[in-house]
Write a protein that holds these residues in place. Sequence first.
Motif, mmCIF file in Angstrom:
data_model
loop_
_atom_site.group_PDB
_atom_site.id
_atom_site.type_symbol
_atom_site.label_atom_id
_atom_site.label_comp_id
_atom_site.label_asym_id
_atom_site.label_seq_id
_atom_site.Cartn_x
_atom_site.Cartn_y
_atom_site.Cartn_z
ATOM 1 N N VAL A 215 0.848 -1.206 0.000
ATOM 2 C CA VAL A 215 0.000 0.000 0.000
ATOM 3 C C VAL A 215 0.880 1.251 0.000
ATOM 4 O O VAL A 215 0.682 2.155 -0.820
ATOM 5 C CB VAL A 215 -0.940 0.015 1.235
ATOM 6 N N GLU A 216 1.862 1.290 0.883
ATOM 7 C CA GLU A 216 2.720 2.489 0.986
ATOM 8 C C GLU A 216 3.388 2.794 -0.349
ATOM 9 O O GLU A 216 3.561 3.950 -0.710
ATOM 10 C CB GLU A 216 3.796 2.270 2.060
ATOM 11 N N GLN A 217 3.761 1.736 -1.063
ATOM 12 C CA GLN A 217 4.477 1.948 -2.333
ATOM 13 C C GLN A 217 3.551 1.900 -3.538
ATOM 14 O O GLN A 217 4.014 1.908 -4.669
ATOM 15 C CB GLN A 217 5.589 0.907 -2.457
ATOM 16 N N ARG A 218 2.271 1.810 -3.273
ATOM 17 C CA ARG A 218 1.267 1.705 -4.353
ATOM 18 C C ARG A 218 1.721 0.675 -5.404
ATOM 19 O O ARG A 218 1.741 0.939 -6.620
ATOM 20 C CB ARG A 218 0.995 3.073 -4.973
ATOM 21 N N ALA A 219 2.097 -0.484 -4.891
ATOM 22 C CA ALA A 219 2.613 -1.552 -5.756
ATOM 23 C C ALA A 219 1.547 -2.020 -6.741
ATOM 24 O O ALA A 219 0.355 -2.002 -6.434
ATOM 25 C CB ALA A 219 3.064 -2.723 -4.891
ATOM 26 N N GLN A 220 1.990 -2.441 -7.895
ATOM 27 C CA GLN A 220 1.090 -2.979 -8.921
ATOM 28 C C GLN A 220 1.684 -4.285 -9.420
ATOM 29 O O GLN A 220 2.892 -4.346 -9.698
ATOM 30 C CB GLN A 220 0.961 -1.979 -10.066
#
Length: 298
Positions: A215-220
């Motif tokens: 979430v913190e890194q807005r991972a995809q």
Amino acid sequence: MKSILTTGSNGLLGQKITEKVLAEGRVKLIATSKGVNRYPVKAGYEYAEMDILNPEQVRQVIEKYKPDAIIHTAAMTNVDTCEANKELCHQLNVDAVKTLLSICEEKNIQLVHLSTDFVFDGANGPYKEEDAVCPVSYYGESKVLSEDLLKQSKVHWAIIRTILVYGISSDMSRSNIVLWAKGALEKASPINVVNDQWRMPTLAEDLAEACILAVEQRAQGIYHISGKDYMSIADLVRKVADYWSLDQSFLHEISSASLNQTAKRPIRTGFILDKAIKDLGYNPHSFEEGLAILKGQM
Ligand SMILES: NC(=O)c1ccc[n+]([C@@H]2O[C@H](COP(=O)([O-])OP(=O)(O)OC[C@H]3O[C@@H](n4cnc5c(N)ncnc54)[C@H](OP(=O)(O)O)[C@@H]3O)[C@@H](O)[C@H]2O)c1
């Protein structure tokens, strides 16, 4: 600070995410689960009842709290129950994801979805994220179907696949291999343990950390998250017995075929963790370190 909404917050992973948020305060939390909140601490975050099989309630709760991200931990997680009750498994593990995706798409919410090593057939582990899936159980099949929904959606999504999660939390609705083995051997109850399945057991705290990092890194994309030690289930149980100095004569090694379980299990899973280590900064504990953390919580 980002706000996250967890589904299935009464479960093992759900509770570990709550524990981490309360200890570290890196994100705001709205914890949701079916029924009452079973996490012992009730302050420092919001709790809302949310049954993922009730689309109206899901919509109302998400619209009320407007989270930046949802970590979707709720699922039918018992592999044999999924095999015996495919319809309910499909509703929980696939249809509920459809509901979440439609709301996330509308409201531009990141969806972090939990999946499993059981998407693989276990012929060639350890696996990379891009290896071809081929489930041997309906549980694995339901997770593949849910992964496909995310991949086809316009939502900002991350899939976190994990393996054999262990840890302790409050009022648990199901046990896990470490607690089960420790409990049985302490009571001198004979246990049958398979010696022809290989896994990389995952400390629940490590998995919670990976979810928050995503979430913190807005991972995809897809991430493989597990412990770093590879072992057979029988060796895992022996390590538990060694750690707590328990008598191993009650441990009987057997083959998977003789266990006669409802659902088939993959033989050799395990993950290559390089992507999560490099891209998320994931840094798992060793199995022995994990047991020490667990011991400190008992
Ligand atoms: N544990 C593992 O070894 C493992 C391995 C691979 C992947 N995973 C995946 O990781 C995720 C988290 O697993 P976990 O170990 O935390 O599982 P868990 O302890 O079984 O937690 C799942 C939670 O979902 C809740 N739930 C069930 N039906 C619901 C509904 N209709 N609405 C809202 N909540 C509902 C359950 O509630 P109750 O407690 O009230 O029943 C439970 O608290 C799951 O998606 C699982 O498939 C787990």
